[in-house]
Design a protein around this motif. Sequence first.
Motif, PDB file in Angstrom:
ATOM      1  N   ARG A  91       0.870  -1.175   0.000  1.00  0.00           N
ATOM      2  CA  ARG A  91       0.000   0.000   0.000  1.00  0.00           C
ATOM      3  C   ARG A  91       0.904   1.221   0.000  1.00  0.00           C
ATOM      4  N   TYR A  92       0.658   2.120  -0.926  1.00  0.00           N
ATOM      5  CA  TYR A  92       1.470   3.313  -1.098  1.00  0.00           C
ATOM      6  C   TYR A  92       0.754   4.525  -0.515  1.00  0.00           C
ATOM      7  N   TYR A  93       1.508   5.272   0.271  1.00  0.00           N
ATOM      8  CA  TYR A  93       0.974   6.448   0.946  1.00  0.00           C
ATOM      9  C   TYR A  93       1.725   7.699   0.496  1.00  0.00           C
ATOM     10  N   CYS A  94       0.980   8.758   0.243  1.00  0.00           N
ATOM     11  CA  CYS A  94       1.625  10.039   0.025  1.00  0.00           C
ATOM     12  C   CYS A  94       1.644  10.807   1.345  1.00  0.00           C
ATOM     13  N   GLY A 117      -3.724   6.096   1.365  1.00  0.00           N
ATOM     14  CA  GLY A 117      -3.038   4.960   0.770  1.00  0.00           C
ATOM     15  C   GLY A 117      -3.782   4.391  -0.417  1.00  0.00           C
ATOM     16  N   THR A 118      -3.009   3.840  -1.342  1.00  0.00           N
ATOM     17  CA  THR A 118      -3.580   3.178  -2.504  1.00  0.00           C
ATOM     18  C   THR A 118      -2.790   1.883  -2.729  1.00  0.00           C
ATOM     19  N   LEU A 119      -3.512   0.804  -3.002  1.00  0.00           N
ATOM     20  CA  LEU A 119      -2.884  -0.515  -3.050  1.00  0.00           C
ATOM     21  C   LEU A 119      -2.322  -0.811  -4.437  1.00  0.00           C
ATOM     22  N   VAL A 120      -1.072  -1.223  -4.455  1.00  0.00           N
ATOM     23  CA  VAL A 120      -0.406  -1.653  -5.681  1.00  0.00           C
ATOM     24  C   VAL A 120      -0.062  -3.133  -5.535  1.00  0.00           C
TER      25      VAL A 120
END
Length: 124
Positions: A91-94, A117-120
């Motif tokens: 999960r990617y977080y800015c 977060g958005t899951l990659v």
Amino acid sequence: VQLQASGGGLVQSGGSLRLSCAASGRTFSNYALAWFRQAPGKEREFVAAINWDGNTDYLVSVKGRFTISRDNPKKTVYLQMSSLKPEDTARYYCAAYYNFKTIASVSPGEYDYWGQGTLVTVSS
């Protein structure tokens, strides 16, 4: 500052994705912006940062494959990811913080604002 990340998804190994993170609220241009990621069972780790002056920094394992950029008028930070590997699955977080220094921090503790977060997911 509120951050909203998007762009994650399922991609095959070797593929590409572009993550976006839109900010709302106060002025954007004086902030350091970064992407972190967290895989299941692992700690959150730094991926890339871009400072208010455009200077960038990357995790060694993504250097040459990922590119961070920012569009201040649009209050958006991007992470272009290419040559993706299964180990990039997370999960990617800015994140953002007001930074008056010439170097952006790689420590998550320095960042005051976080997106959801958005899951990659990268399949082999």
